[in-house]
Scaffold this active site. Structure first.
Site, PDB file in Angstrom:
ATOM      1  NE  ARG A  82      -0.057  13.909   2.856  1.00  0.00           N
ATOM      2  CZ  ARG A  82       1.086  14.441   2.468  1.00  0.00           C
ATOM      3  NH1 ARG A  82       1.913  13.722   1.691  1.00  0.00           N
ATOM      4  NH2 ARG A  82       1.439  15.650   2.837  1.00  0.00           N
ATOM      5  CG  HIS A 140       5.494  10.135   4.969  1.00  0.00           C
ATOM      6  ND1 HIS A 140       4.167  10.306   5.244  1.00  0.00           N
ATOM      7  CD2 HIS A 140       5.808  11.118   4.077  1.00  0.00           C
ATOM      8  CE1 HIS A 140       3.689  11.350   4.564  1.00  0.00           C
ATOM      9  NE2 HIS A 140       4.687  11.858   3.853  1.00  0.00           N
ATOM     10  CD  GLU A 153       2.323   7.744   6.474  1.00  0.00           C
ATOM     11  OE1 GLU A 153       2.910   8.803   6.779  1.00  0.00           O
ATOM     12  OE2 GLU A 153       1.967   7.463   5.311  1.00  0.00           O
TER      13      GLU A 153
END
Length: 342
Positions: free
Chosen positions: A255, A303, A284
């Site tokens: 993450r 991602h 993000e």
């Protein structure tokens, strides 16, 4: 979620009587992932439950109607207002590995068993990590630049064999990474909360700062494959970057907030590390004007490491097996795969 559409059924006046049927029955909620239609997930479940019932709630109204009587539900998300309508819910099979986006406290209060998709991403993210490492090892980005310029000029590269790879997180993804590194003749160090459990790496340590920094000091490739917790948030901070060797490469498939972004920028600008491969960022999505976009030695993917055409098939294997166990059980003491709660 709007309540403008009618549920299509009347008030039951309380909790509906739970079915005693032994054939698996699964309700699939409408949100898909990775741009793949949710119909493919429902079809994969039907293939694995030929004698069961798999119903797809394709609209908000269908979700509100069908979840009322459903005991076993699977999906990417479960909003609290929808949960309140789930009068008979016993199991929610989350289609993501992470469950932090779910109303876990409310699910626990309701006594709902929650499972996740742990293990589904192992092969594809393992390959993504390996590709990222090889990109920096053989400096393919330099070769790409020279090809664009039509410039036939040799450049120096590196060799993976003999390197030390530290993998933070030894779950399904970390294990897959370690397995894929075995043929390359590297030394691997695993970092996990319970180092006494061992793992697939040559060495396993915990998050003790002294032991962790000792590992960082001899790390050539640092792979982050851990969940975001109070322990891992900001784990790779300025001190960590200072400890790392200037030839070290960071690969983050965990993450974004596991890495301190300001510290990463300073490390790249000051040549404290050789480069970074980021599939996740903080913030993000990464804003268009963020300086991280501008470094040739920072590889950014949106991602995307989790994408695989086999996602729904792997997920369906887990969920279908759990649906069978649930249908055959008596409601108490049923052991399900990937059980998160209770």
């Amino acid at each position: 979620m709007s309540d403008g559409d009618s549920d299509g059924d009347g008030d039951t006046g309380g909790r509906t009587e739970i079915s005693t049927e032994t054939e698996p029955s699964v309700l699939v909620l409408r949100k898909g992932t990775h741009g793949v239609p949710i119909e493919e997930y429902a079809a994969a479940l039907r293939d694995r439950l030929p004698d069961g019932s798999v119903e797809l709630a394709r609209t908000p109204a269908a979700e509100r109607k069908l979840i009322r009587d459903a005991e076993f539900v699977t999906g990417m998300v479960l909003e609290e207002d929808l949960l309140e309508r789930a009068e008979n819910l016993e199991v929610f099979a989350c289609a993501y590995a992470g469950t932090g986006h779910l109303p876990m406290d409310r699910l626990e209060q309701r006594g709902v068993t929650v499972t996740n998709a742990s293990g589904v991403h192992g092969p594809n993210i393992g390959e993504h990590v390996l590709g990222s490492i090889l990109r920096f090892t053989r400096r393919f980005h330099v070769g790409n630049r020279r090809q664009r310029r039509r410039e036939w000029r040799h450049y120096q590269a590196h060799e993976l064999q003999g390197s030390t790879v530290t993998i933070v997180g030894l779950g399904a993804i970390g294990t897959a990474v370690a397995q894929r590194l075995e043929p390359f003749g590297v030394e691997t160090v695993g970092v996990r909360y319970t180092p006494e459990k061992g793992g697939p790496t040559d060495e396993v340590i915990g998050f003790d700062p002294e032991a962790f920094h000792e590992a960082l000091a001899r790390t050539d490739y640092l792979v982050l494959a851990c969940p975001l917790t109070e322990t891992t948030r900001g784990l790779i901070d300025r001190d960590a970057f200072v400890t790392l060797d200037p030839e070290a490469v960071l690969v983050n498939v965990a993450r974004g907030p596991v890495v301190d972004t300001d510290a990463l920028l300073e490390a790249v600008r000051s040549n404290w590390i050789r480069g970074a491969a980021l599939d996740v960022t903080d913030p993000e999505p990464l804003p268009e004007d963020h300086p991280l976009w501008n470094f040739e030695n920072v590889k950014i993917t949106p991602h995307n490491a989790g994408h695989t055409p086999k996602y729904y098939d792997r997920l369906a294997e887990i969920v279908a097996e759990n649906a069978r166990r649930f249908a055959e059980g008596d409601g108490d003491g049923i052991e399900l795969q990937n059980q998160v709660r209770p």
